[in-house]
Motif scaffolding. Structure first.
Motif, short mmCIF file in Angstrom:
data_model
loop_
_atom_site.label_atom_id
_atom_site.label_comp_id
_atom_site.label_asym_id
_atom_site.label_seq_id
_atom_site.Cartn_x
_atom_site.Cartn_y
_atom_site.Cartn_z
N THR A 18 0.80 -1.13 -0.06
CA THR A 18 -0.06 -0.22 -0.04
C THR A 18 0.72 1.34 0.07
O THR A 18 1.74 1.43 0.73
N VAL A 19 0.46 2.17 -0.67
CA VAL A 19 1.12 3.26 -1.05
C VAL A 19 0.87 4.28 0.31
O VAL A 19 -0.26 4.52 0.71
N MET A 20 1.68 4.62 1.26
CA MET A 20 1.54 5.52 2.44
C MET A 20 2.26 6.89 2.27
O MET A 20 3.51 6.69 1.86
N PRO A 21 1.90 7.82 2.84
CA PRO A 21 2.56 9.19 2.93
C PRO A 21 4.03 8.96 3.81
O PRO A 21 3.76 8.21 4.73
N ARG A 22 5.19 9.69 3.38
CA ARG A 22 6.05 9.62 4.18
C ARG A 22 5.75 10.23 5.71
O ARG A 22 6.43 9.40 6.81
N ARG A 23 5.08 11.09 5.73
CA ARG A 23 4.81 11.80 6.99
C ARG A 23 3.34 12.16 6.98
O ARG A 23 2.82 12.53 5.90
#
Length: 429
Positions: free
Chosen positions: A49-54
């Motif tokens: 899953t693509v997740m934000p870095r922060r």
């Protein structure tokens, strides 16, 4: 005429037309490169899953009415940029009162430091001289009354006592006046100045605290990102600590896959791996393994592995978005012989990959054939391909964007295959 004969004639005509069309197509200038076969680590695709870095949920540090909201969901914000504003009328009045009190304290301190004015000292000196003159007069009167009372016996005891008392009072009054004059000349004591300075410092702290509180009435982002959710809007009452907005950073994203424990030892930190995004089938992404979280899900015995990618912008919007479905090709142990192909040779479309392979054409010419392939592990700037393709084939790496199957080509440059770094030690592209 039988049906078989008709079909034979049609096929012959089609073949002739194809050959004629092939001759009519101009030779396309291209750069080709040989494929390369070597031993690489075995790999396996993992759902991720693509997740934000922060990401951060930004709340309100104070309670108050929301007066302004400068962004909507999906908007980009910069670090330190105001997002929302809480009404500040009350605290502005408090700051004004605190600043006025501070000016008063500073004026008192300046008065003590500057000492008394020359006019005040002159007035004190005149009062002292007046007290001295009265003292001298009453002392002389006391002496005369004493002589009349004790020597000549013409003065009463009451007159004597009154003269003595008045003289003593005048002496003490003069001493008091003299001491006061000396204090006027010397000015304020150091202790008094220190006390006044302390009152100034206290009031400065009060003003600073109020101004710091005023900053908290403006909600700001702590990093560059995008508003992913608004929890309130203009006119709403925000409690202290209440959520205002969610902000996510998408300049870089982390693709998180959950990997079984027996595969984790074979995944090196810093390895370059291939990432496919289901929603973007015509593009292949390359990322770097940046973290293997050392805490497994006890139910599945899988460990989170994070692969970091640099995002791309498309029409002012990040191409990779949080929550997208991805597949990550990770090394899982063991080695195998693999055909490595330059990434520039890949032709992507409709979620499938192909390469243009050179083939002999008529009259000693070269043509290209489109060969579908499946992709494997990434190794530097090369990628493993699987399919009906020979290890000694040559593929088009430049000029393949507008090629058509069977089109003649003109080779501008032929590159020799270079050994690619292994996937366990390759650096990000």
């Amino acid at each position: 005429m039988s049906r078989l004969v008709i079909l034979s004639v049609l096929f012959a005509l089609a073949g002739a037309a194809s050959a004629q069309a092939q001759k009519a197509m101009p030779a396309a200038p291209v750069v080709i490169e040989s494929l390369h076969e070597e031993e690489v680590s075995s790999s396996q695709a993992f759902v991720a899953t693509v997740m934000p870095r922060r990401q951060a949920v930004i709340g309100s540090a104070v309670a108050g009415r929301v007066s302004e909201f400068y962004f909507d969901e999906g908007d980009a914000v910069k670090e330190g940029e105001p997002i929302a504003q809480i009404l500040t009328e009350t605290i502005n009045l408090q700051i004004a009162a605190a600043k006025a009190e501070l000016e008063l304290r500073k004026a008192e301190l300046a008065e003590l430091k500057n000492g008394n004015r020359a006019e005040e000292i002159a007035q004190s000196n005149a009062e002292m001289m007046s007290a001295k003159a009265r003292m001298d007069y009453l002392i002389a009167r006391r002496n005369r009354t004493t002589d009349l009372y004790e020597t000549r016996r013409v003065s009463s005891k009451e007159e004597y006592d009154e003269a003595v008392s008045a003289a003593e009072a005048a002496i003490e009054a003069y001493k008091a006046s003299e001491a006061h004059h000396q204090m006027m000349v010397k000015g304020a004591r150091d202790e008094k100045i220190a006390q006044a300075q302390a009152r100034v410092n206290v009031q400065e702290a009060v003003v600073g605290e109020l101004e710091d509180r005023l900053k908290k009435y403006t909600i700001r982002s702590r990093f560059n990102g995008y508003i992913s959710r608004k929890h309130t809007d203009v006119g709403s009452w925000a409690e202290q600590g209440a959520d205002m907005v969610d902000v996510v950073e998408l300049d870089e994203v982390d693709v998180t896959a959950y990997v079984a424990e027996h595969h984790v030892p074979y995944i090196p930190m810093g390895a370059t791996v291939r990432v496919e995004i289901s929603a973007i089938p015509d593009k292949i992404f390359t990322g770097t393994v940046v973290a293997i979280v050392p805490q497994a899900d006890v139910r599945t015995r899988t460990f989170p592995v994070k692969v970091r990618l640099t995002n791309e912008m498309e029409n002012g919007v990040p191409l990779l978005k949080a929550g997208m479905l991805a597949r990550v090709q990770l090394p899982t142990g063991g080695t195998k012989q693999a055909i490595l192909c330059p990434k520039d040779a890949l032709v992507l479309g409709a979620g499938k990959a192909s390469v243009f392979v050179t083939a002999p054409g008529p009259d000693n010419s070269l043509i290209v054939q489109l060969v579908p392939v499946q992709l494997g592990i990434t190794s530097g700037n090369k990628i493993e391909i699987l399919g009906s393709i020979s290890p000694d084939s040559k593929v088009v790496t430049l000029g393949n964007e507008r090629l058509r199957p069977g089109q003649p080509i003109r080779v501008l440059e032929e590159k020799e295959a270079a050994a690619a770094p292994t996937s366990t030690s390759s650096s990000p592209r």
